[in-house]
Design a protein around this motif. Structure first.
Motif, PDB file in Angstrom:
ATOM      1  N   SER A   1      40.386  45.362  48.471  1.00 19.78           N
ATOM      2  CA  SER A   1      41.299  45.211  47.436  1.00 19.78           C
ATOM      3  C   SER A   1      40.518  45.168  46.103  1.00 19.78           C
ATOM      4  O   SER A   1      40.931  45.608  44.769  1.00 19.78           O
ATOM      5  N   LEU A   2      39.434  44.364  45.819  1.00 22.69           N
ATOM      6  CA  LEU A   2      38.535  44.331  44.662  1.00 22.69           C
ATOM      7  C   LEU A   2      38.062  45.711  44.217  1.00 22.69           C
ATOM      8  O   LEU A   2      37.990  46.200  42.938  1.00 22.69           O
ATOM      9  N   ALA A   3      37.450  46.681  45.122  1.00 22.50           N
ATOM     10  CA  ALA A   3      36.972  47.905  44.905  1.00 22.50           C
ATOM     11  C   ALA A   3      38.153  48.662  44.392  1.00 22.50           C
ATOM     12  O   ALA A   3      37.993  49.672  43.445  1.00 22.50           O
TER      13      ALA A   3
ATOM     14  N   LEU B   1      45.069  47.342  45.367  1.00 22.32           N
ATOM     15  CA  LEU B   1      45.521  46.817  43.998  1.00 22.32           C
ATOM     16  C   LEU B   1      45.354  48.002  42.970  1.00 22.32           C
ATOM     17  O   LEU B   1      45.342  47.616  41.811  1.00 22.32           O
TER      18      LEU B   1
ATOM     19  N   VAL C   1      44.814  46.645  51.690  1.00 22.81           N
ATOM     20  CA  VAL C   1      45.724  45.952  50.543  1.00 22.81           C
ATOM     21  C   VAL C   1      45.271  46.626  49.359  1.00 22.81           C
ATOM     22  O   VAL C   1      44.351  45.905  48.629  1.00 22.81           O
TER      23      VAL C   1
ATOM     24  N   MET D   1      40.824  47.911  42.743  1.00 25.53           N
ATOM     25  CA  MET D   1      41.260  47.502  41.499  1.00 25.53           C
ATOM     26  C   MET D   1      40.556  48.109  40.486  1.00 25.53           C
ATOM     27  O   MET D   1      40.902  48.183  39.254  1.00 25.53           O
TER      28      MET D   1
ATOM     29  N   ALA E   1      39.372  41.476  51.399  1.00 24.94           N
ATOM     30  CA  ALA E   1      39.431  41.224  50.090  1.00 24.94           C
ATOM     31  C   ALA E   1      38.527  42.052  49.382  1.00 24.94           C
ATOM     32  O   ALA E   1      38.676  42.656  47.994  1.00 24.94           O
ATOM     33  N   PHE E   2      37.552  42.544  49.774  1.00 27.44           N
ATOM     34  CA  PHE E   2      36.412  43.374  49.223  1.00 27.44           C
ATOM     35  C   PHE E   2      36.904  44.909  49.037  1.00 27.44           C
ATOM     36  O   PHE E   2      36.755  45.322  48.052  1.00 27.44           O
TER      37      PHE E   2
END
Lengths: 290, 295
Positions: free
Chosen positions: A90-92, A35, A33, A94, A87-88
């Motif tokens: 996705s954070l990276a 972003l 996922v 972003m 989610a990690f």
């Protein structure tokens, strides 16, 4: 007589469907996922714009250079991120468009910084700039169908099975002999190359770029939203999503300002996730199976 | 150039305290619910607007306004948990991300629609006040934020380790089902944890109001730094949030001075990537934390 306003919406519908389709390969099939798709989009757009406007090189060359450059960048930045899950990841992802936006803003000798870069309007096939929006519509349509074709091919083939296996349970897939990193790397390269082509088309169509217009997080969100609405992990999902949302967005931005328009975006995003996480295509399949 | 280093370190530590303050709620929510709350920055933004309006309408001191703002945001957090978070607790990661992201887009643009994009600020007698200790200048608002971060972190750590509710919470984090079988009301605890997490965001919002501008997208600016801090310290670790905040604060202040202000954010973001690669669980985190207790 169809006027330019409506043609523009059609061009954008096809372009967004293509971009969203490229993201769908990553997120829908690979479970990655991202972003940060606007990083690939922006590199594709800026490569052709800089080569053409600053160095006078043909956009055809810019297109090729953009795809190569984006794919290489995608490998370099994504490979390390594959160690992260959920989610990690996705954070990276972003973070990259934010860094690129700062770089594009400050590297003024090449990108012309925050004042943006304009592409000289010299129509002709050798410049990939056209008088008529019909030509852009055809190009965007081709790109969308290309993405659709590749997605269908992956969906039906071995790569798709590997991707879905890794998405659903990486450890189990690995124990069955699937190489998660290799599979993820292949799909990332395909997705980045297609997104870069979308960025190229955007630059040649709009003929003006500035850092926030291509690297903004809103672009990554919009790309994701269309696939979610249409149906994540289906070849036709992103097209359905864009067919519904791009014209709606055109109407909304004609009548509402930025704030209220994005309120509706947020509400739609939340509504889809909570009420119909499988999207329109998923709901249709479920209904047919009954 | 080197003679200014002590001052840079002091400023860095104080800024780091602010970052830690912003990050404690985020790490608490992740620690309990295993959800990265992308809307955390918007709760901070709402609290800042709350403090701003209370100051404008009634002349309430922004610090004092926390008495009203924090409980209000706590209740709002419980409502969001009831209608959004609870329903996606066992959904795939992608849906969890987009659910909280949807809440973020919604709140941000509701604020934009209602209050417009203007940058507002609250001026208090202590806004530009500074103390001088041993030749080093210490800003009063930063010092207060730093102290608040330490007190909040200490309070939460004490609660988690010494109170009955804290023990139940930790049991639930270790094993949701076993805890439920032992009579822990997991639904209620989830809701309380989310409410507390966004209440921490509200506290930081009230403390930030006199030292920063209030505008609808302020949360986005703040939350990116918060993510970096929390990943550095280890998602779910409150002590990690403090240490991570200090490291980022010092790194940014020092590079901002010796290199260039534009690139101080790039430094933080590059640091973020390096940490994810070298030690993805963060300084105080545990490997595989993103899936712990959910299966």
């Amino acid at each position: 007589m169809i006027n330019d306003y409506y043609l523009n919406i059609v061009v954008m519908t096809f372009l967004w469907a293509a971009l969203s389709g490229a993201w769908n390969l990553l997120a829908g099939y690979g479970g990655l996922v991202s972003l940060g798709q606007s990083a690939f989009f922006g590199i594709g757009a800026y490569t052709t714009a800089v080569l053409y406007a600053q160095f006078g090189l043909s956009p055809w060359l810019g297109m090729g250079a953009g795809v190569v450059f984006t794919t290489v960048t995608a490998v370099i930045i994504s490979w390390p991120c594959f160690r992260l899950r959920g989610a990690f990841f996705s954070l990276a992802t972003m973070v990259f468009p934010i860094v690129l936006e700062i770089v594009a803003n400050n590297w003024a000798s090449v990108t012309r910084g925050s004042s943006g870069i304009a592409l000289p309007f010299k129509p002709g096939l050798n410049n990939f700039i056209f008088d008529s929006r019909w030509a852009y519509m055809a190009a965007a349509f081709l790109l969308m169908m290309g993405v659709y074709g590749i997605t269908r091919w992956i969906h039906r083939g071995r790569l798709g099975l590997y991707l879905i296996a890794v998405r659903d349970d990486q450890d189990a897939a690995e124990s069955m002999g699937v190489e998660p990193v290799k599979v993820k790397l292949i799909v990332t390269m395909i997705s980045a190359a297609l997104t870069s082509l979308g960025g190229f088309l955007y630059a040649q169509y709009i003929l003006f770029l500035d850092p926030p217009s291509v690297f903004s997080i809103n672009i990554s969100v919009q790309i994701a939203l269309f696939s979610l609405i249409g149906g994540l992990g289906t070849p036709v999902g992103p097209i359905i999503g864009s067919l519904i949302m791009t014209p709606l967005d055109g109407v909304l931005s004609a009548f509402l300002g930025g704030g209220p328009r994005l309120v509706i975006y947020g509400a739609v995003l939340l509504g889809v996730v909570l009420v119909a996480p499988q999207g329109v295509a998923g709901a249709w399949q479920a209904w047919r199976r009954k | 150039m080197l003679s200014i280093l002590p001052q840079l370190l002091v400023s860095g530590v104080l800024i780091g305290g602010v970052y830690a303050l912003l990050s404690i709620g985020l790490t608490l929510i992740f620690g309990v619910l295993r959800i990265v709350n992308f809307a955390q920055g918007e709760f901070i933004m709402l609290a800042m607007f709350g403090a701003f309006w209370l100051n404008l309408a009634l002349g309430v001191d922004p610090y004092l306004s926390a008495i009203v703002v924090v409980p209000a945001i706590f209740v709002l957090g419980m409502v969001v948990e009831r209608f959004v978070i609870q329903r996606i607790l066992h959904a795939p990661h992608s849906m969890q991300i987009f659910a909280t992201f949807g809440v973020s887009v919604l709140m941000q643009n509701l604020a934009l629609t209602l209050w417009g994009p203007d940058y507002r600020s609250v001026i208090t007698p202590y806004t530009s006040q500074a103390y001088t200790v041993a030749g080093l200048s210490i800003s009063a608002t930063s010092l207060f934020a730093f102290v608040a971060a330490i007190v909040m972190a200490a309070g939460l750590i004490a609660f988690l380790h010494f109170s009955r509710g804290g023990r139940a919470l930790r049991a639930m984090v270790q094993n949701r089902y076993a805890a439920a079988l032992m009579g822990v009301d997991t639904k209620r605890l989830n809701r309380l944890a989310f409410g507390c997490g966004v209440a921490c965001a509200a506290v930081s919002g009230c403390i930030l109001t006199p030292m920063y501008y209030t505008f609808p997208t302020v949360g986005v600016d703040l939350i990116i730094t918060s993510f970096v801090v929390v990943v550095l310290g280890g998602m779910g670790s409150i002590a990690g949030a403090i240490v991570g905040g200090l490291i980022i604060g010092i790194a940014q202040t020092v590079t901002g001075f010796y290199f260039s202000v534009e690139f101080k954010d790039v430094v933080a973001l590059l640091l973020f990537i390096v940490i994810l690669l070298v030690r993805p669980q963060g300084l105080f985190g545990r490997l595989g934390a993103e899936e712990m207790g959910t299966k």
